[in-house]
Write a protein that holds these residues in place. Structure first.
Motif, mmCIF file in Angstrom:
data_model
loop_
_atom_site.group_PDB
_atom_site.id
_atom_site.type_symbol
_atom_site.label_atom_id
_atom_site.label_comp_id
_atom_site.label_asym_id
_atom_site.label_seq_id
_atom_site.Cartn_x
_atom_site.Cartn_y
_atom_site.Cartn_z
ATOM 1 N N SER A 1 -3.258 11.453 0.357
ATOM 2 C CA SER A 1 -2.730 12.121 1.828
ATOM 3 C C SER A 1 -1.533 12.480 2.221
ATOM 4 N N ALA A 2 -0.581 11.796 1.696
ATOM 5 C CA ALA A 2 0.732 11.896 1.719
ATOM 6 C C ALA A 2 1.114 13.217 0.979
ATOM 7 N N ASN B 1 0.667 -1.257 -0.095
ATOM 8 C CA ASN B 1 -0.035 -0.020 0.041
ATOM 9 C C ASN B 1 0.803 1.084 0.021
ATOM 10 N N PRO B 2 0.562 2.243 -0.955
ATOM 11 C CA PRO B 2 1.470 3.402 -0.893
ATOM 12 C C PRO B 2 1.847 4.059 0.322
ATOM 13 N N VAL B 3 0.785 4.523 0.827
ATOM 14 C CA VAL B 3 1.014 5.133 2.393
ATOM 15 C C VAL B 3 1.896 4.338 3.158
ATOM 16 N N SER B 4 1.544 3.284 3.461
ATOM 17 C CA SER B 4 2.197 2.420 4.095
ATOM 18 C C SER B 4 3.829 2.239 3.798
ATOM 19 N N SER B 5 3.931 2.005 2.506
ATOM 20 C CA SER B 5 5.417 2.137 1.833
ATOM 21 C C SER B 5 6.008 3.429 2.212
ATOM 22 N N PHE B 6 5.438 4.748 1.975
ATOM 23 C CA PHE B 6 5.846 5.918 2.337
ATOM 24 C C PHE B 6 6.453 6.202 3.719
ATOM 25 N N VAL B 7 5.281 5.837 4.625
ATOM 26 C CA VAL B 7 5.757 6.083 5.900
ATOM 27 C C VAL B 7 6.696 5.185 6.648
ATOM 28 N N THR B 8 6.773 3.981 6.188
ATOM 29 C CA THR B 8 7.766 3.091 6.784
ATOM 30 C C THR B 8 9.007 3.350 6.399
ATOM 31 N N PHE B 9 9.122 3.931 4.995
ATOM 32 C CA PHE B 9 10.302 4.234 4.468
ATOM 33 C C PHE B 9 10.882 5.481 5.497
ATOM 34 N N LEU B 10 10.023 6.509 5.629
ATOM 35 C CA LEU B 10 10.559 7.736 6.287
ATOM 36 C C LEU B 10 10.979 7.295 7.940
ATOM 37 N N LEU B 11 10.345 6.466 8.445
ATOM 38 C CA LEU B 11 10.412 6.142 9.884
ATOM 39 C C LEU B 11 11.347 5.135 10.241
ATOM 40 N N LEU B 12 11.666 4.145 9.263
ATOM 41 C CA LEU B 12 12.509 2.948 9.355
ATOM 42 C C LEU B 12 13.894 3.210 8.414
ATOM 43 N N VAL B 13 13.620 3.186 7.219
ATOM 44 C CA VAL B 13 14.444 3.070 6.114
ATOM 45 C C VAL B 13 15.521 4.197 6.258
ATOM 46 N N ARG B 14 14.995 5.631 6.557
ATOM 47 C CA ARG B 14 15.693 6.823 6.508
ATOM 48 C C ARG B 14 16.670 6.600 7.467
ATOM 49 N N PRO B 15 16.486 6.427 8.786
ATOM 50 C CA PRO B 15 17.520 6.651 9.689
ATOM 51 C C PRO B 15 18.569 5.413 9.517
ATOM 52 N N PHE B 16 18.138 3.989 8.977
ATOM 53 C CA PHE B 16 18.788 3.115 8.520
ATOM 54 C C PHE B 16 20.071 3.675 7.904
ATOM 55 N N LEU B 17 19.574 4.216 6.674
ATOM 56 C CA LEU B 17 20.477 4.713 5.365
ATOM 57 C C LEU B 17 21.436 5.858 6.074
ATOM 58 N N LEU B 18 21.078 6.498 6.865
ATOM 59 C CA LEU B 18 21.891 7.755 7.571
ATOM 60 C C LEU B 18 23.003 6.934 8.230
ATOM 61 N N LEU C 1 -0.727 9.985 11.352
ATOM 62 C CA LEU C 1 -1.564 10.601 10.884
ATOM 63 C C LEU C 1 -1.215 11.751 9.942
ATOM 64 N N ARG C 2 -1.576 11.936 8.629
ATOM 65 C CA ARG C 2 -1.266 12.590 7.506
ATOM 66 C C ARG C 2 -2.127 14.083 8.002
ATOM 67 N N ALA C 3 -1.577 15.098 8.198
ATOM 68 C CA ALA C 3 -1.863 16.476 8.837
ATOM 69 C C ALA C 3 -1.249 17.466 8.091
ATOM 70 N N ARG C 4 -1.869 18.630 8.284
ATOM 71 C CA ARG C 4 -1.115 19.848 7.616
ATOM 72 C C ARG C 4 -1.595 21.124 8.544
ATOM 73 N N ARG C 5 -0.525 22.017 8.622
ATOM 74 C CA ARG C 5 -0.645 23.290 9.668
ATOM 75 C C ARG C 5 -1.575 24.179 8.836
ATOM 76 N N ASN C 6 -2.232 24.999 9.447
ATOM 77 C CA ASN C 6 -3.296 25.754 9.072
ATOM 78 C C ASN C 6 -2.936 27.153 9.381
ATOM 79 N N ALA C 7 -3.626 28.071 8.968
ATOM 80 C CA ALA C 7 -3.313 29.724 9.156
ATOM 81 C C ALA C 7 -3.523 29.831 10.758
ATOM 82 N N ARG C 8 -4.114 29.153 11.471
ATOM 83 C CA ARG C 8 -4.610 29.426 12.822
ATOM 84 C C ARG C 8 -3.642 29.032 13.851
ATOM 85 N N GLY C 9 -2.695 28.272 13.305
ATOM 86 C CA GLY C 9 -1.565 27.625 14.397
ATOM 87 C C GLY C 9 -1.666 26.108 14.533
ATOM 88 N N GLY C 10 -2.852 25.751 14.107
ATOM 89 C CA GLY C 10 -3.302 24.192 14.624
ATOM 90 C C GLY C 10 -3.037 23.270 13.303
#
Length: 407
Positions: free
Chosen positions: A375-376, A304-321, A352-361
């Protein structure tokens, strides 16, 4: 397995690569330093003016209104003579301060007289005002950049400022990438209106290749492997040649056509299986090869694309670094206000995929399904949401900006 434990175990396997090289400083952005960089000079090399104005002896100006003869003109890149008693030097930004001067008066605080032969100083200057002291940026013998530092544009400028045209860096990880799945079609191979029923375009290979290149990897694309055990084994065996890491997408769950897990067990060892996170539960780590000295790392990401995207960022990225010898692996998070509600708790830790808004939330994308890649793209960060908890409007939540994870 909890995410933090899985990451810890992954990083224990990520011994930094021993291959190093020297690269042109122009090309060093994002690379990881292989050894400390020590400055052989001081920066700036001499006291110099930080303003266009007049170099003066403060002892000559006991009150505003003093008039002085302009004895010389000093431009950046040119050394002036010692300042004559009772005189001033016309000086420009970056020019060396003449011997005897101990301050600079901005040209806005002076009146030019006699066509520039004299000048009236309209302020009482403080000693060393508008002067950049020799060595105030870098001192001789200082470790300017540390081994394990991932180079940024500012770091590259600093290296150039101490005269380095080349920098020692850890070699790029060599990564083999392929997808599994009979349903996958490459964009351009079939027009959208002719796409067979059940087929989908392969998006994962495109964003994974882009993510790997952002992480400084050399990427070889092995294409899409059919959902057959023998084909999976052959692809893994081929990809293991001359690579440090193999990454696949899909085929790592527990379905009848998921062949990655048994293929890894046939060719090497399987160390991790299933992470307590959402999205991204089906994740595999292991090795190809029985000989420990020649083993190749393997990571199987969800299909699943979002699963692949998120696991890369959280697990693969620090491993590669860590493979590149980077010393900073963590990503700073912030606490922001949730401008939404999440009334139902999940037994897994959610991102959860989220975005900052103009109200600071934060606003939450309406569909958090692991198949909704929109969503990503829409989000500018991930909310790290603990298992078994809900979110009420106004709660403070832990937010990880994608700008940090994608850097």
């Amino acid at each position: 397995m909890p995410l933090d434990e899985a990451l810890q175990r992954l990083l224990e396997h990520a011994a930094p690569l021993e291959r190093t090289e020297e690269v042109d400083t122009f090309d060093a952005d994002g690379r990881v330093l292989a050894r400390d960089v020590v400055s052989a000079l001081q920066v700036p090399p001499h006291d110099n003016s930080s303003m266009d104005g007049y170099a003066v002896r403060t002892s000559n100006i006991i009150a505003p209104g003093v008039e002085l003869a302009v004895s010389q003109r000093i431009q950046a890149g040119h050394a002036g003579d010692a300042l004559a008693p009772g005189s001033t030097a016309r000086i420009f930004t970056g020019a060396p301060l003449p011997a005897g001067a101990d301050a600079v008066v901005m040209q806005e605080d002076a009146d030019v007289l006699d066509g520039g032969a004299r000048v009236r100083i309209n302020v009482k200057p403080r000693p060393w005002q508008w002067v950049r002291a020799a060595g105030e940026d870098v001192k001789i013998g200082t470790v300017v950049l540390e081994k394990g530092e991932r180079l940024t544009p500012a770091a590259i400028g600093l290296a150039a400022g101490i005269g380095l045209a080349r920098l020692p860096v850890v070699a790029r990880p060599r990564v083999a990438l392929f997808s599994t799945g009979d349903e996958l079609v490459m964009p351009g191979a079939i027009a959208p209106e002719q796409l067979p029923r059940g087929a989908i375009y392969n998006s994962n290979r495109f964003f994974l290749a882009a993510l790997l290149r952002r992480m400084g990897c050399e990427v070889q694309d092995f294409g899409t492997v059919p959902d057959r055990p023998n084909a999976t084994v052959l692809a893994l065996r081929s990809a293991a040649r001359e690579h440090d890491l193999i990454i696949t997408s899909g085929g790592v769950s527990v379905g009848g056509e998921d062949h990655i897990k048994p293929a890894i067990e046939q060719l090497g060892t399987l160390d991790l299986w299933q992470i307590a996170m959402k999205p991204g539960k089906p994740f595999v780590y292991g090795h190809i090869g029985k000989d420990e000295a020649a083993r190749v790392h393997f990571m199987g990401l969800p299909g699943n694309p979002v699963s692949s995207f998120v696991t890369f960022l959280l697990l693969v990225r620090p491993f590669l670094l860590k493979l590149q010898g980077a010393t900073r692996l963590d990503v700073p998070a912030m606490h922001l206000r949730a401008d939404f509600e999440l009334p139902r708790a999940d037994k897994r830790r959610e991102f959860l995929r989220a975005r900052r808004n103009a109200r600071g939330g934060l606003d939450l994308f309406s569909n958090q399904s692991s198949g909704v890649l929109t969503s990503a793209h829409w989000a500018d960060g991930l909310i790290d949401h603990p298992a078994g908890s809900t979110i009420a409007q106004g709660d403070m939540v832990r937010f990880i900006p994608l700008s940090e994870l994608l850097a």
